[in-house]
Design a protein around this motif. Structure first.
Motif, PDB file in Angstrom:
ATOM      1  N   PRO A 134      27.565  46.224  41.780  1.00 43.75           N
ATOM      2  CA  PRO A 134      27.683  45.877  43.201  1.00 43.75           C
ATOM      3  C   PRO A 134      26.600  46.544  44.050  1.00 43.75           C
ATOM      4  O   PRO A 134      26.151  45.967  45.048  1.00 43.75           O
ATOM      5  N   GLY A 135      26.171  47.737  43.650  1.00 45.52           N
ATOM      6  CA  GLY A 135      25.112  48.421  44.392  1.00 45.52           C
ATOM      7  C   GLY A 135      23.816  47.617  44.383  1.00 45.52           C
ATOM      8  O   GLY A 135      23.159  47.454  45.414  1.00 45.52           O
ATOM      9  N   ARG A 138      24.138  44.573  46.680  1.00 37.55           N
ATOM     10  CA  ARG A 138      24.005  44.892  48.105  1.00 37.55           C
ATOM     11  C   ARG A 138      22.545  45.141  48.469  1.00 37.55           C
ATOM     12  O   ARG A 138      22.081  44.718  49.509  1.00 37.55           O
ATOM     13  N   ASP A 141      20.846  42.103  48.791  1.00 38.42           N
ATOM     14  CA  ASP A 141      21.599  41.255  49.710  1.00 38.42           C
ATOM     15  C   ASP A 141      21.993  39.918  49.084  1.00 38.42           C
ATOM     16  O   ASP A 141      21.732  38.845  49.626  1.00 38.42           O
ATOM     17  N   ILE A 142      22.620  40.009  47.915  1.00 39.35           N
ATOM     18  CA  ILE A 142      23.205  38.820  47.300  1.00 39.35           C
ATOM     19  C   ILE A 142      24.681  39.137  47.018  1.00 39.35           C
ATOM     20  O   ILE A 142      25.047  40.305  46.939  1.00 39.35           O
ATOM     21  N   PRO A 143      25.536  38.114  46.903  1.00 44.46           N
ATOM     22  CA  PRO A 143      26.961  38.406  46.712  1.00 44.46           C
ATOM     23  C   PRO A 143      27.240  39.035  45.345  1.00 44.46           C
ATOM     24  O   PRO A 143      26.723  38.557  44.339  1.00 44.46           O
ATOM     25  N   PRO A 144      28.053  40.123  45.313  1.00 48.58           N
ATOM     26  CA  PRO A 144      28.506  40.660  44.032  1.00 48.58           C
ATOM     27  C   PRO A 144      29.831  40.013  43.635  1.00 48.58           C
ATOM     28  O   PRO A 144      30.723  39.866  44.459  1.00 48.58           O
ATOM     29  N   LEU A 145      29.950  39.620  42.381  1.00 46.00           N
ATOM     30  CA  LEU A 145      31.230  39.118  41.876  1.00 46.00           C
ATOM     31  C   LEU A 145      31.611  39.998  40.690  1.00 46.00           C
ATOM     32  O   LEU A 145      30.988  39.908  39.633  1.00 46.00           O
ATOM     33  N   THR A 146      32.612  40.851  40.875  1.00 37.18           N
ATOM     34  CA  THR A 146      33.008  41.760  39.798  1.00 37.18           C
ATOM     35  C   THR A 146      34.182  41.169  39.015  1.00 37.18           C
ATOM     36  O   THR A 146      34.746  40.153  39.408  1.00 37.18           O
ATOM     37  N   SER A 176      30.206  30.845  44.431  1.00 35.38           N
ATOM     38  CA  SER A 176      29.224  31.616  45.190  1.00 35.38           C
ATOM     39  C   SER A 176      27.913  30.851  45.222  1.00 35.38           C
ATOM     40  O   SER A 176      27.644  30.018  44.352  1.00 35.38           O
TER      41      SER A 176
ATOM     42  N   ASP B 108      35.441  47.462  43.794  1.00 35.59           N
ATOM     43  CA  ASP B 108      34.483  46.466  44.244  1.00 35.59           C
ATOM     44  C   ASP B 108      34.066  46.747  45.689  1.00 35.59           C
ATOM     45  O   ASP B 108      32.877  46.843  46.016  1.00 35.59           O
ATOM     46  N   THR B 115      26.988  51.636  49.211  1.00 37.45           N
ATOM     47  CA  THR B 115      25.560  51.307  49.127  1.00 37.45           C
ATOM     48  C   THR B 115      24.985  51.040  50.507  1.00 37.45           C
ATOM     49  O   THR B 115      23.885  51.460  50.835  1.00 37.45           O
ATOM     50  N   ARG B 195      29.132  34.057  51.690  1.00 38.72           N
ATOM     51  CA  ARG B 195      28.531  33.180  50.689  1.00 38.72           C
ATOM     52  C   ARG B 195      29.438  32.866  49.504  1.00 38.72           C
ATOM     53  O   ARG B 195      29.048  32.149  48.602  1.00 38.72           O
ATOM     54  N   THR B 196      30.636  33.426  49.519  1.00 37.73           N
ATOM     55  CA  THR B 196      31.565  33.098  48.432  1.00 37.73           C
ATOM     56  C   THR B 196      32.829  32.463  49.002  1.00 37.73           C
ATOM     57  O   THR B 196      33.183  32.691  50.162  1.00 37.73           O
TER      58      THR B 196
END
Ligand SMILES: Cc1cc2nc3c(=O)[nH]c(=O)nc-3n(C[C@H](O)[C@H](O)[C@H](O)COP(=O)(O)OP(=O)(O)OC[C@H]3O[C@@H](n4cnc5c(N)ncnc54)[C@H](O)[C@@H]3O)c2cc1C
Ligand SMILES: Nc1ncnc2c1ncn2[C@@H]1O[C@H](COP(=O)(O)O)[C@@H](O)[C@H]1O
Lengths: 275, 344
Positions: A134-135, A138, A141-146, A176, B108, B115, B195-196
């Motif tokens: 996720p770091g 960020r 600047d794109i979406p994180p999907l965990t 996403s 999450d 960050t 965006r999701t």
């Protein structure tokens, strides 16, 4: 044509690690270095998506020079290219500084060949945090999907991806935009034995190796120990529990004593509903 | 950064099906202690849609304040929307410490927020303390596969953040009627900024095993020898009305599925009674059950480390001891008329 980057790390195998009881540090000689098991699944998923949609898989890692071996392992799984960023100035990085350095490498890779998707493992078995993925997202600047346990589809014209994210009691289906970053669970796929041609390729493969000076726009203050807000102040062996009462005698007598312990709590056995 | 501007301990409150999961209540308990030691206030931060009614239980479990974002955009958890709310709130009110459950949502969200702030984040904390004078958070966690404990500090940044494992902290007794200050915030966020999209939530129909909710657990280890041998554990569990737990080696051998695994890479449990049968007591197992009420160990090796971690130990062969135990337990039930009745 998709360009997928998998982030990987070489880790000591904590299963067979030996600790030095005096210093509470890990005895590195006893701990063989392996590809972080979760990251093998990240690479495998990238390879499968490339097989489905066409494109290219790159792997990137920050680590000491021997980490080349982990990259070769990824080539065996089926990755096309490997990048190692290695420099003393990266040393001692916590998750914030790690995500910064890896992001700088991805930005550089992206310049030649824009990245559509980044895949990380759920966590490393040495850092054990799951925070780096996720770091990186960020910072880019794109979406994180965990917690991703399935990639359903990628739509290259719409530039979207649909995945399943694992929940405590099921999963959610999430869409996403691309690019985005996935952190994958082990259940996302099974990593088969490497096909022979891949092993040959891996044996000969030489990854790209970059130092800090090869990266662009790097703020040195954000790297390594200096760029890490968290510090380990103290390590200690987990306290040894005191031990309890041993129930002596022959089995019959032992059980009788145990039974009186259990029946002291008889309310627990009464309140059960019939099922 | 002027540390004097940063005050108060915050807990990120999760919400599921209109309820607060126990991990958030445990964090309020832990947060209360830190806040009291620092002489500061404890706040819950609650984000969701139609969740305002949850503010009162948050007060009743120890918070002085609740920061609330209640908007349709927060209907489902999404990293980007929740992160933006939390960042805005944190930048506005400047807490000294923010705690999250080490759940998939908590991890999450915390990773993303840390960050952006930026600040340090300690993962999977199992012990928390704070320096009274400086407000420095002492967050300790198992490291290197549980072989050591490490205390992690974040000296130069505020807020200090940590995710905390479920079932290791204690919730306070609920204090009905206890109340506090509700601070309602709104954020200017449009659906198109995110965006999701959550397309669907699928609840698995097969009933999930939740051994972490059981009062009694009978757990078996490799010492039972085989999948058939492991049946002994299931029988005892049936007899006692208990849930079945297992060591990792048993799960890896395929005698039972992973949701039953107790320990560092499994579930942390705190039943009132934990019976470990044929389990050696590796540190990674112990960390997952050591807070149980009464721990009973049956193992044929008198040197097994599990005996250091139990309240009552029996050195003996499980295949000899357990059948006697089942038989005597049933007899005792009849005698004492403990009605473990299975009404139909
Ligand atoms: C990173 C990491 C994470 C891990 N996570 C976990 C975890 O979450 N949970 C977990 O459990 N483990 C975990 N482990 C594994 C752990 O280190 C041990 O290997 C494991 O717990 C051992 O399982 P066991 O006690 O069933 O088997 P063993 O260690 O083989 O013990 C079997 C015991 O049974 C006894 N026994 C044999 N026959 C009988 C009999 N007839 N009657 C009574 N007793 C008998 C033996 O004396 C022995 O003590 C982890 C390890 C690592 C490195
Ligand atoms: N040094 C590194 N280089 C590249 N990727 C990393 C590194 N450390 C962590 N990652 C990625 O981030 C994931 C989570 O790591 P962690 O936060 O350490 O548990 C890993 O599974 C990797 O995909």
């Amino acid at each position: 044509m998709l360009h997928i980057v998998a982030c990987i790390k070489q880790v000591p195998d904590t299963k067979i690690i030996k600790m030095n009881p005096k210093t509470n540090t890990m005895d590195r000689r006893t701990a063989p270095a392996i590809l972080n098991p979760y990251d093998a699944h990240a690479v495998e998923e990238a390879v499968r998506l490339r097989e489905r949609y066409g494109g290219k898989v790159s792997v990137v890692t920050m680590g000491p020079p021997p980490a080349v071996k982990a990259i070769k392992k990824c080539i065996e799984i089926g990755a096309d290219e490997g990048y190692l960023i290695t420099d003393r100035r990266f040393a001692g990085a916590d998750t914030l500084a790690t995500s910064y350095a890896v992001t700088k490498a991805i930005e550089k890779i992206s310049k030649e060949n824009p990245v559509d998707l980044i895949i990380c493992g759920k966590m490393t078995i040495d850092g054990d945090t799951g925070q780096v993925g996720p770091g990186i997202a960020r910072r880019l600047d794109i979406p994180p999907l965990t917690s991703v346990n399935k990639v359903v589809e990628i739509n290259q014209t719409e530039r979207t991806i649909v995945v399943h994210r694992k929940l405590e009691d099921g999963y959610e289906v999430v869409q996403s935009t691309l690019p985005c970053l996935l952190s994958v669970e082990k259940t996302v796929n099974e990593v088969p034995y490497a096909p022979f041609p891949n092993m040959l390729k891996a044996a000969r493969y030489k990854p790209h190796v970059w130092s800090v000076d090869d990266l662009d726009d790097v703020d040195i203050k954000q790297l390594g120990l200096k760029g890490s807000p968290t510090i380990v102040s103290k390590v200690w062996a987990p306290p040894k529990p005191q031990g309890g009462e041993m129930l002596e005698g022959n089995p019959q007598q032992q059980v009788e004593q145990l039974l009186s312990v259990l029946l002291d709590k008889k309310e627990l056995f009464q309140s059960k509903e019939g099922v | 950064m002027d540390f004097k501007d940063y005050k108060g301990v915050w807990v990120f409150i999760e919400e599921k099906d209109g309820e607060i999961p126990s991990v958030s209540l445990e964090l309020l308990g832990a947060g209360r202690k830190l806040a009291d030691k620092r002489g500061t206030e404890l706040a819950g931060i609650l984000i969701g849609h139609h969740v305002k009614q949850l503010a009162s239980p948050i007060f009743e479990y120890g918070a002085d304040k609740v920061y609330l974002y209640d908007q349709p955009i927060f209907e489902n958890y999404r990293t980007e929307s929740f992160m933006k709310a939390l960042l805005e709130c944190s930048n506005k009110y400047k807490p000294e410490i923010i705690l999250f459950g080490a759940t998939s949502t908590g991890k999450d969200l915390a990773s993303a927020v840390a960050t952006d702030l930026p600040t340090g984040l300690t993962a999977d904390t199992t012990e928390l303390d704070v320096e009274e004078e400086t407000g420095l958070l002492l967050a300790s966690r198992p490291a290197f596969g549980g072989n050591i404990m490490a205390t992690i500090l974040c000296k130069k940044y505020r807020p200090q953040m940590a995710t905390v494992r479920a079932k290791v902290m204690k919730a306070l007794e609920r204090e009905p009627g206890r109340s506090g200050e509700l601070i309602e915030e709104t954020i200017d966020l449009k659906e198109s900024d995110i965006r999701t999209k959550v397309l669907e939530i699928v609840r698995e129909t097969t009933k999930k095993v939740r051994i972490d909710e059981a009062d009694i657990i009978v757990a078996g280890g490799k010492g039972l020898g085989s999948a058939e041998g492991f049946q002994l554990v299931r029988h005892l569990a049936d007899t006692l009305g208990a849930a079945v737990g297992a060591s990792r080696d048993v799960v890896e051998a395929g005698w039972i599925e992973h949701p039953h695994q107790v320990g560092q890479t499994g579930v942390t449990v705190t039943p009132k009674i934990y019976i470990a049968i044929g389990i050696s007591g590796a540190i990674q197992h112990i960390v997952g059950m050591k807070n149980s009420g009464i721990i009973i160990a049956i193992n044929k090796d008198p040197e097994a480390p599990i005996f250091d971690a139990c309240h009552y130990g029996i050195v003996g062969d499980a295949f000899e001891i357990v059948p006697i135990l089942m038989q005597q337990f049933k007899a005792a039930l009849n005698r004492e008329e403990v009605s473990h009745v299975r009404e139909v």
